[in-house]
Design a protein around this motif. Sequence first.
Motif, PDB file in Angstrom:
ATOM      1  N   THR A  45       0.839  -1.193   0.000  1.00  9.28           N
ATOM      2  CA  THR A  45       0.000   0.000   0.000  1.00  9.28           C
ATOM      3  C   THR A  45       0.875   1.244   0.000  1.00  9.28           C
ATOM      4  N   PHE A  46       0.530   2.155  -0.907  1.00 10.35           N
ATOM      5  CA  PHE A  46       1.142   3.479  -0.927  1.00 10.35           C
ATOM      6  C   PHE A  46       0.190   4.406  -0.176  1.00 10.35           C
ATOM      7  N   THR A  47       0.708   5.133   0.788  1.00 10.03           N
ATOM      8  CA  THR A  47      -0.126   6.071   1.538  1.00 10.03           C
ATOM      9  C   THR A  47       0.424   7.471   1.357  1.00 10.03           C
ATOM     10  N   GLY A  48      -0.473   8.426   1.425  1.00  8.98           N
ATOM     11  CA  GLY A  48      -0.052   9.806   1.272  1.00  8.98           C
ATOM     12  C   GLY A  48      -1.231  10.745   1.284  1.00  8.98           C
ATOM     13  N   ARG A  49      -1.153  11.755   0.435  1.00  6.99           N
ATOM     14  CA  ARG A  49      -2.134  12.823   0.453  1.00  6.99           C
ATOM     15  C   ARG A  49      -2.358  13.345  -0.955  1.00  6.99           C
ATOM     16  N   LEU A  50      -3.611  13.646  -1.268  1.00  6.03           N
ATOM     17  CA  LEU A  50      -3.980  14.390  -2.462  1.00  6.03           C
ATOM     18  C   LEU A  50      -4.172  15.822  -1.993  1.00  6.03           C
ATOM     19  N   ALA A  51      -3.304  16.713  -2.455  1.00  5.66           N
ATOM     20  CA  ALA A  51      -3.361  18.107  -2.012  1.00  5.66           C
ATOM     21  C   ALA A  51      -2.745  19.005  -3.077  1.00  5.66           C
ATOM     22  N   ASP A  52      -3.318  20.174  -3.222  1.00  4.66           N
ATOM     23  CA  ASP A  52      -2.805  21.157  -4.177  1.00  4.66           C
ATOM     24  C   ASP A  52      -2.698  20.586  -5.586  1.00  4.66           C
ATOM     25  N   GLY A  53      -3.626  19.693  -5.941  1.00 11.25           N
ATOM     26  CA  GLY A  53      -3.638  19.136  -7.283  1.00 11.25           C
ATOM     27  C   GLY A  53      -2.568  18.104  -7.556  1.00 11.25           C
ATOM     28  N   THR A  67      -4.187   2.489   8.079  1.00  9.43           N
ATOM     29  CA  THR A  67      -5.271   3.329   8.591  1.00  9.43           C
ATOM     30  C   THR A  67      -6.242   3.606   7.450  1.00  9.43           C
ATOM     31  N   LYS A  68      -7.430   4.049   7.786  1.00 12.01           N
ATOM     32  CA  LYS A  68      -8.460   4.306   6.782  1.00 12.01           C
ATOM     33  C   LYS A  68      -8.283   5.718   6.220  1.00 12.01           C
ATOM     34  N   ALA A  69      -7.791   5.785   4.978  1.00 13.85           N
ATOM     35  CA  ALA A  69      -7.621   7.077   4.322  1.00 13.85           C
ATOM     36  C   ALA A  69      -8.984   7.588   3.850  1.00 13.85           C
ATOM     37  N   GLN A  70      -9.061   8.886   3.590  1.00 13.78           N
ATOM     38  CA  GLN A  70     -10.320   9.468   3.123  1.00 13.78           C
ATOM     39  C   GLN A  70     -10.654   9.023   1.701  1.00 13.78           C
ATOM     40  N   ILE A  71      -9.635   8.782   0.885  1.00 15.28           N
ATOM     41  CA  ILE A  71      -9.827   8.234  -0.459  1.00 15.28           C
ATOM     42  C   ILE A  71      -8.988   6.969  -0.532  1.00 15.28           C
ATOM     43  N   ARG A  72      -9.655   5.850  -0.859  1.00 22.44           N
ATOM     44  CA  ARG A  72      -8.994   4.552  -0.866  1.00 22.44           C
ATOM     45  C   ARG A  72      -9.147   3.888  -2.236  1.00 22.44           C
ATOM     46  N   LEU A  73      -8.027   3.494  -2.811  1.00 19.87           N
ATOM     47  CA  LEU A  73      -8.006   2.778  -4.081  1.00 19.87           C
ATOM     48  C   LEU A  73      -7.410   1.404  -3.858  1.00 19.87           C
TER      49      LEU A  73
END
Length: 115
Positions: A45-53, A67-73
């Motif tokens: 699993t790659f985890t991180g953030r979608l921010a500022d495009g 952990t449960k991310a807000q957007i999960r693929l």
Amino acid sequence: MATITECRGALDRLSDNLARADGDVRGAAALDRTLSCHVTDLNTTFTGRLADGRIRVDATVQGPPPTKAQIRLAMTGDDLVAMVDGRLNFAKAWASGRVRLEAGFRDLLRLRSLL
């Protein structure tokens, strides 16, 4: 089968594509949300953030998302690489169950322009 390095490269290319986008796609990518992408065949699993495009990958972990991310693929590595390369249509892959996308209802509405 795609490697972890190839999958990470695909996420970086996707981030670059989102950063260059305009219109509805740019608006959808402007969310500020936690993100996880579980590559099922590699059990990574790659985890991180979608921010500022952009997509910022902060960590790579073995197994499902810690952990449960807000957007999960979730998808195979080959499908991730094929989608980013334009050989696999995201909407068709999602509709057929090859790709799982989970997010809150409002986020799904905004993300639909990416489909």
